[in-house]
Design a protein around this motif. Structure first.
Motif, PDB file in Angstrom:
ATOM      1  N   PRO A   1       0.815  -1.228   0.000  1.00 57.12           N
ATOM      2  CA  PRO A   1       0.000   0.000   0.000  1.00 57.12           C
ATOM      3  C   PRO A   1       0.842   1.268   0.000  1.00 57.12           C
ATOM      4  O   PRO A   1       0.457   2.285  -0.589  1.00 57.12           O
ATOM      5  N   LEU A   2       2.017   1.221   0.665  1.00 57.73           N
ATOM      6  CA  LEU A   2       2.861   2.402   0.707  1.00 57.73           C
ATOM      7  C   LEU A   2       3.398   2.737  -0.691  1.00 57.73           C
ATOM      8  O   LEU A   2       3.537   3.914  -1.048  1.00 57.73           O
ATOM      9  N   VAL A   3       3.687   1.696  -1.512  1.00 58.78           N
ATOM     10  CA  VAL A   3       4.139   1.930  -2.884  1.00 58.78           C
ATOM     11  C   VAL A   3       3.003   2.512  -3.714  1.00 58.78           C
ATOM     12  O   VAL A   3       3.191   3.461  -4.496  1.00 58.78           O
ATOM     13  N   VAL A   4       1.801   1.957  -3.549  1.00 65.46           N
ATOM     14  CA  VAL A   4       0.647   2.451  -4.303  1.00 65.46           C
ATOM     15  C   VAL A   4       0.372   3.908  -3.951  1.00 65.46           C
ATOM     16  O   VAL A   4       0.151   4.757  -4.828  1.00 65.46           O
ATOM     17  N   SER A   5       0.430   4.193  -2.674  1.00 65.95           N
ATOM     18  CA  SER A   5       0.178   5.579  -2.259  1.00 65.95           C
ATOM     19  C   SER A   5       1.317   6.492  -2.697  1.00 65.95           C
ATOM     20  O   SER A   5       1.115   7.688  -2.940  1.00 65.95           O
TER      21      SER A   5
ATOM     22  N   PRO B   1       4.192  -3.923 -12.991  1.00 64.10           N
ATOM     23  CA  PRO B   1       3.253  -2.788 -12.964  1.00 64.10           C
ATOM     24  C   PRO B   1       2.633  -2.630 -11.578  1.00 64.10           C
ATOM     25  O   PRO B   1       2.439  -3.598 -10.846  1.00 64.10           O
ATOM     26  N   VAL B   2       2.309  -1.393 -11.206  1.00 60.91           N
ATOM     27  CA  VAL B   2       1.620  -1.095  -9.946  1.00 60.91           C
ATOM     28  C   VAL B   2       0.163  -0.766 -10.289  1.00 60.91           C
ATOM     29  O   VAL B   2      -0.105   0.132 -11.099  1.00 60.91           O
ATOM     30  N   PHE B   3      -0.737  -1.547  -9.693  1.00 57.59           N
ATOM     31  CA  PHE B   3      -2.168  -1.391  -9.997  1.00 57.59           C
ATOM     32  C   PHE B   3      -2.883  -0.678  -8.847  1.00 57.59           C
ATOM     33  O   PHE B   3      -2.517  -0.821  -7.668  1.00 57.59           O
ATOM     34  N   GLN B   4      -3.914   0.072  -9.235  1.00 58.97           N
ATOM     35  CA  GLN B   4      -4.869   0.634  -8.265  1.00 58.97           C
ATOM     36  C   GLN B   4      -6.249   0.584  -8.914  1.00 58.97           C
ATOM     37  O   GLN B   4      -6.450   1.182  -9.978  1.00 58.97           O
ATOM     38  N   ASN B   5      -7.144  -0.169  -8.276  1.00 58.79           N
ATOM     39  CA  ASN B   5      -8.481  -0.376  -8.846  1.00 58.79           C
ATOM     40  C   ASN B   5      -8.391  -0.949 -10.260  1.00 58.79           C
ATOM     41  O   ASN B   5      -9.041  -0.470 -11.209  1.00 58.79           O
TER      42      ASN B   5
END
Length: 606
Positions: free
Chosen positions: A97-101, A191-195
């Motif tokens: 989560p810290l990477v996504v944020s 890849p970094v995904f969000q939703n």
């Protein structure tokens, strides 16, 4: 030519005269024949030595090829382990989560300081060169080396294939020289995904310089090429970033776009392959092996210099060729000496020669009945002993060459086989003088035998040697039979060898005493041979049993006797041990399985 008139005795009868001696012309005619025989022997010797060299070369090439394959497997495994070790980490980080944020914070123009610190900790623990996060445009917004002079922060790597692959939703991997640091590395991205939407790319860089340094320190010839034939890792630094073949314009353009080898000239190596297992590099020939690894379309190449093959083959040829050449020279010299002596005697007095021949024949018949080894046995045993292993080795090399396809079936193979068979037959004929007449027709099969007969036979064979050396033999023969299963002739050969070694060891001893005994214990029986010689010093039995190890002076044997004896006893499921005696001398013990007497008697009655 002189013609002798017959002499008349007192009764008017003609006395028998010796045949006329050959004149000088007859002797001169024999010289060209001797020269032809010598020339044939020289040609045969050279042919055998050349054949031995090629056979040895083929054998050692096979050994080096196997060694290259084994070493290649180790290097391939090491490289695969290095590339596979952190394949999981980018995916795990992409779920953090810290990477996504961090992508979101970076998109707002802020520096995610907490994420930089965390990535730095991960990189330090994992011993990675860098872990960094990029936004959709390829700019680095967080990096483990954020506080270093060559930080990735703010750099844009959108041109790298690993970024483009990850932006497409796939894992990316790439090898290249760092655009920022100038150091080569292996890059892995996710890849970094969000939703379910890609918002960025997380990547790691594995420093390959440590593996490169280990290969350089290894002292071997190994390198890795990529799919374009460019050397990317090498034990020899001068081979790095050179090509195995010229690059096409398309390949050069792709490398330039990806900035894969920044500042490298990519000059071709002097490289060529000759079949599957031979290659040349910079003018030198190598035994060659290669293997593809699991990733990046890389191939590991391993090289062994061919010089080792020819050095080992030459050494083998010199050793066995010298033995053969010395034997032939000695045999030719002895033959020439006998011919000169016979001609000299014939020219001086024919009658005396006939008388001497008659006396010699009578003496030879007596010696043959009493002690065959005294006159010819030692010479014959030495010849067959010294030539047995070279002949067997030559036959094995020839068979190996035929199996490996180095030597095709045909006239040459048949001719070499016939030569080896003839040599083998000659040594088998010479063995006649090392065996009693009654055993000449026996095969070398295992039988139930009495060890008392074995010792008696061995003593008979060396009787003349023992008497000549003034050796006192103490052998209290057992009253009851001592049966074992074995080959009498081969066991006699072992005992004869130990007795002969003992006689040699006692040459300088004031009191020459040889003790022989049979000792039964449990289901074993020991043959003890004890002498009053000089012993064998600080050497152990394992050292004495090594081939070509001898305590005798040069020219008095090759040190094969005890090695052969050990192998014979092993064939009989036994063992040979030895020890120095406190009072001086040495004791050798032959231990053999004892045959059950009741079962032996029952089998005889059936």
């Amino acid at each position: 030519m002189n013609i002798q008139k017959p002499k008349i005795d007192g009764k008017g009868n003609a006395q028998a005269q010796p045949k006329p001696l050959p004149d000088i012309d007859t002797i001169d005619l024999a010289r060209p024949q001797r020269k032809r025989v010598t020339a044939i022997l020289v040609i045969v010797t050279i042919a055998m030595i050349v054949s031995l060299f090629f056979a040895a070369t083929s054998y050692f090439r096979s050994e080096e090829t196997t060694e290259a394959a084994n070493r290649l497997s180790l290097y391939t495994r090491s490289l695969n382990d290095t590339l596979e070790r952190f394949q999981y980490l980018p995916f795990v980080l992409s779920q953090d989560p810290l990477v996504v944020s961090g992508v979101t914070v970076g998109a707002q123009g802020e520096k995610p300081s907490e994420l930089n610190t965390r990535l730095a900790e991960f990189a330090n623990v994992s011993n990675l060169e860098a872990i960094y996060l990029m936004n959709l445009s390829g700019s680095v917004i967080a990096s483990s080396n954020y506080n270093l002079p060559q930080s990735f922060m703010g750099q844009n790597y959108a041109f790298r294939p690993y970024f483009q692959n990850a932006l497409s939703g796939n894992r990316g991997e790439f090898f290249g020289v760092g655009a920022t640091t100038g150091r080569p590395g292996y890059f892995v991205s996710e890849p970094v995904f969000q939703n379910d939407k890609i918002i960025g790319v997380i990547a790691i860089k594995i420093d390959m310089s440590e593996l490169q340094l280990l290969w350089e320190q290894g002292g071997e010839n190994v390198f890795v090429s990529n799919g374009d034939g460019i050397v990317v890792l090498s034990s020899t630094p001068s081979w790095l970033y050179r090509t195995l073949q010229p690059l096409s314009q398309e390949e050069i353009a792709a490398i330039a776009i990806n900035r894969q080898f920044i500042g490298k000239e990519l000059v071709s190596l002097d490289w060529a392959t000759k079949g599957d297992d031979v290659a040349s590099l910079d003018g030198a020939n190598f035994v060659y092996a290669k293997e593809a690894i699991n990733r990046l379309d890389w191939t590991v190449h391993y090289l062994l210099n061919e010089t080792r093959i020819y050095e080992r083959a030459a050494l083998t040829t010199v050793i066995f060729g010298s033995v053969l050449a010395v034997f032939l020279v000695f045999a030719t010299f002895m033959r020439s000496a006998r011919i000169r002596s016979a001609l000299s005697i014939s020219q001086s007095d024919r009658a005396q020669l006939l008388k001497a021949n008659h006396e010699l024949k009578t003496t030879q018949e007596q010696l043959s009945r009493t002690s065959k080894l005294a006159a010819l046995g030692q010479l014959s045993a030495s010849v067959t002993h010294e030539l047995g292993q070279p002949i067997s080795a030559l036959r094995n090399h020839l068979t190996a060459a035929e199996i490996s396809g180095e030597l095709k079936p045909g006239h040459t193979l048949e001719k070499l086989t016939r030569v080896i068979d003839r040599m083998d037959n000659i040594t088998k004929q010479l063995r006649f003088f090392t065996r009693p007449i009654s055993t000449q027709r026996q095969e070398d099969q295992m039988q139930n035998i009495d060890l008392r007969d074995v010792i008696k036979g061995a003593l008979d064979l060396v009787e003349h040697t023992l008497k000549s050396a003034c050796v006192v033999v103490d052998y209290p023969a057992n009253e009851t039979p001592v049966y074992v299963t074995g080959n009498r002739l081969r066991l006699e050969q072992v005992v004869v060898n130990l007795l002969t070694n003992s006689v040699t060891a006692m040459e300088d001893s004031p009191a020459k005493k040889l003790e022989i005994s049979l000792v039964e214990h449990g289901n074993k029986v020991d043959i003890l041979v004890r002498d009053s010689g000089s012993g064998f010093g600080d050497r152990n039995i394992a050292k004495l049993q090594e081939p070509f190890h001898t305590t005798r002076a040069s020219g008095n044997g090759m040190g094969l006797g005890l090695s052969i004896a050990t192998e014979i006893i092993r064939e009989h499921n036994g063992a040979i041990t030895a020890q120095n005696l406190n009072e001086g001398g040495a004791e050798f013990i032959i231990s053999l399985p004892l045959l059950n007497v009741q079962n032996f008697d029952k089998a005889d009655h059936e």
